[in-house]
Design an enzyme around this catalytic site. Structure first.
Site, PDB file in Angstrom:
ATOM      1  N   GLY A  40      -3.574 -26.233 -33.199  1.00 40.25           N
ATOM      2  CA  GLY A  40      -2.881 -27.031 -32.183  1.00 40.25           C
ATOM      3  C   GLY A  40      -1.413 -26.610 -32.079  1.00 40.25           C
ATOM      4  O   GLY A  40      -1.096 -25.618 -31.455  1.00 40.25           O
ATOM      5  N   SER A 112      -4.583 -20.249 -36.397  1.00 41.17           N
ATOM      6  CA  SER A 112      -3.584 -20.541 -35.391  1.00 41.17           C
ATOM      7  C   SER A 112      -2.499 -21.423 -36.019  1.00 41.17           C
ATOM      8  O   SER A 112      -1.977 -21.086 -37.080  1.00 41.17           O
ATOM      9  CB  SER A 112      -4.255 -21.185 -34.173  1.00 41.17           C
ATOM     10  OG  SER A 112      -3.400 -21.185 -33.067  1.00 41.17           O
ATOM     11  N   TRP A 113      -2.141 -22.554 -35.396  1.00 39.25           N
ATOM     12  CA  TRP A 113      -1.166 -23.444 -36.016  1.00 39.25           C
ATOM     13  C   TRP A 113      -1.592 -23.831 -37.432  1.00 39.25           C
ATOM     14  O   TRP A 113      -0.757 -23.965 -38.336  1.00 39.25           O
ATOM     15  CB  TRP A 113      -0.960 -24.704 -35.183  1.00 39.25           C
ATOM     16  CG  TRP A 113      -0.488 -25.872 -36.021  1.00 39.25           C
ATOM     17  CD1 TRP A 113      -1.209 -26.949 -36.432  1.00 39.25           C
ATOM     18  CD2 TRP A 113       0.818 -26.021 -36.608  1.00 39.25           C
ATOM     19  NE1 TRP A 113      -0.450 -27.775 -37.230  1.00 39.25           N
ATOM     20  CE2 TRP A 113       0.809 -27.230 -37.355  1.00 39.25           C
ATOM     21  CE3 TRP A 113       1.985 -25.262 -36.587  1.00 39.25           C
ATOM     22  CZ2 TRP A 113       1.917 -27.697 -38.055  1.00 39.25           C
ATOM     23  CZ3 TRP A 113       3.098 -25.719 -37.285  1.00 39.25           C
ATOM     24  CH2 TRP A 113       3.056 -26.928 -38.008  1.00 39.25           C
ATOM     25  N   ASP A 268      -5.370 -10.115 -29.772  1.00 42.24           N
ATOM     26  CA  ASP A 268      -4.809 -11.469 -29.665  1.00 42.24           C
ATOM     27  C   ASP A 268      -3.552 -11.401 -28.805  1.00 42.24           C
ATOM     28  O   ASP A 268      -2.524 -10.860 -29.218  1.00 42.24           O
ATOM     29  CB  ASP A 268      -4.487 -11.999 -31.065  1.00 42.24           C
ATOM     30  CG  ASP A 268      -4.154 -13.483 -31.080  1.00 42.24           C
ATOM     31  OD1 ASP A 268      -3.551 -13.958 -30.103  1.00 42.24           O
ATOM     32  OD2 ASP A 268      -4.498 -14.158 -32.071  1.00 42.24           O
ATOM     33  N   HIS A 296      -7.514 -14.301 -29.725  1.00 44.02           N
ATOM     34  CA  HIS A 296      -7.181 -15.525 -30.453  1.00 44.02           C
ATOM     35  C   HIS A 296      -8.389 -16.437 -30.626  1.00 44.02           C
ATOM     36  O   HIS A 296      -8.489 -17.154 -31.611  1.00 44.02           O
ATOM     37  CB  HIS A 296      -6.062 -16.275 -29.723  1.00 44.02           C
ATOM     38  CG  HIS A 296      -5.312 -17.233 -30.586  1.00 44.02           C
ATOM     39  ND1 HIS A 296      -4.477 -16.824 -31.608  1.00 44.02           N
ATOM     40  CD2 HIS A 296      -5.268 -18.588 -30.595  1.00 44.02           C
ATOM     41  CE1 HIS A 296      -3.950 -17.879 -32.200  1.00 44.02           C
ATOM     42  NE2 HIS A 296      -4.409 -18.963 -31.605  1.00 44.02           N
TER      43      HIS A 296
END
Length: 320
Positions: A40, A112-113, A268, A296
């Site tokens: 996120g 990711s986050w 990505d 990604h």
């Protein structure tokens, strides 16, 4: 992926400062502890994340970070106060959850986050981490944020122009992420709804132009989830996640002795491979796996590498 599985335990962790953080546990109660750290920020955990682990060998713990998913208060409520939602608060929540569930050490998995949060936690509490498996490495540096919300315009000029046009004219040449954060704090629900739409339209555009990308990767969510996602993203990214620039790379020496696997798509677009490569150079115990036909959002080849890494660590000593 392993077959779908349901939690055998769940609850709400009271953080003591007005938040209730949802958590759940599935798999083998006596298995190797593993924590899933979602992306996120503000995406929340999904049932599909349980399926990356062998349920006979892992005790899989999932949680929704503050103000999203099933955690309360939910960021879709404009009255929800986000001032106590920072990277440092989330690291403390993870440690509090570990103690609540009686885990000595756990494997950390996310992307990711989620990789930024994993690194922040592991560098603060290396003695509590047995292994790390990351897919799509980010460290949420200002340079990475600027790339995603400005630099990628080189590939998508028309879509970025629409994204830029979503903020007031006098802010279009400044910090667009901060401008969107202001819009998400506007008392007018129509202003907030438009900001949500424009933000996820840009996110969708970036992902959809990657190999294996789909056109509605971000917008295909219920309205409250979208509102929480954009509000939390803009809150974090406008503050560079409250991390000193480059601190996670600088302090990667604290990961020494923790085995890791970094799986990153060469294509990505939003999170270039350079970040994963830099981390692998600074963390000798990590192995970088570059998937040539993935972005990604990953794909079959990337999923196979993640599952192989998790299966490979499943036989290591439990953290209990």
């Amino acid at each position: 992926m392993y077959p779908p599985i349901e939690p055998y335990d769940h609850g709400q962790l009271d953080t003591g400062d007005g938040h209730l953080v949802y958590w759940e546990v599935c798999g083998n109660p006596e298995g190797k502890p593993a924590l899933v750290v979602h992306g996120g920020p503000g995406s929340g955990c999904t049932p599909g994340r349980r399926r990356a682990f062998d349920p006979a060998r892992y005790r899989v713990i999932l949680f929704d970070q503050r103000n999203c998913g099933r955690s309360l208060p939910h960021a879709s409520d404009p009255a929800a106060d986000l001032t106590t939602n920072t990277t440092h608060h989330l690291v403390a929540d993870m440690e509090r959850l570990r103690e609540r569930l009686g885990v000595e050490r756990w494997l950390l998995h996310g992307g990711s986050w989620g990789s930024t949060l994993i690194l922040a936690y592991a560098e603060a509490h290396p003695e509590r981490v047995s292994e790390i498996v990351i897919a799509g490495v980010t460290m949420t540096r200002r340079s990475e944020i600027d790339w995603l919300y400005r630099g990628v315009r080189r590939f998508l000029p028309e879509q970025w122009q629409r994204f830029r046009s979503g903020v007031p004219e006098d802010r279009r040449d400044g910090d667009l992420v901060a401008a969107y954060a202001r819009l998400m704090s506007d008392p007018d629900p129509g202003v907030r709804a438009r900001a949500v739409h424009d933000w996820v339209t840009w996110e969708d555009a970036v992902i959809s132009h990657e190999v294996n990308g789909k056109p509605d990767a971000y917008s295909d969510r219920p309205t409250p989830a979208l509102q929480a996602f954009v509000r939390i993203c803009t809150h974090y990214f406008s503050n560079a996640a409250w991390l000193e620039e480059g601190v996670l790379l600088r302090d990667a020496y604290r990961l020494a002795g923790i085995p890791g696997v970094l799986v990153h798509g060469r294509l990505d677009l939003g999170g270039p491979l350079e970040t994963a490569w830099q981390l692998a150079q600074a963390w000798p115990d990590a192995r970088l796996v570059v998937v040539d036909d993935a972005g990604h959002t990953g794909g079959d080849a990337m999923s196979r590498e993640i599952l192989a890494a998790l299966d490979g660590f499943a036989g290591a000593a439990n953290g209990r």
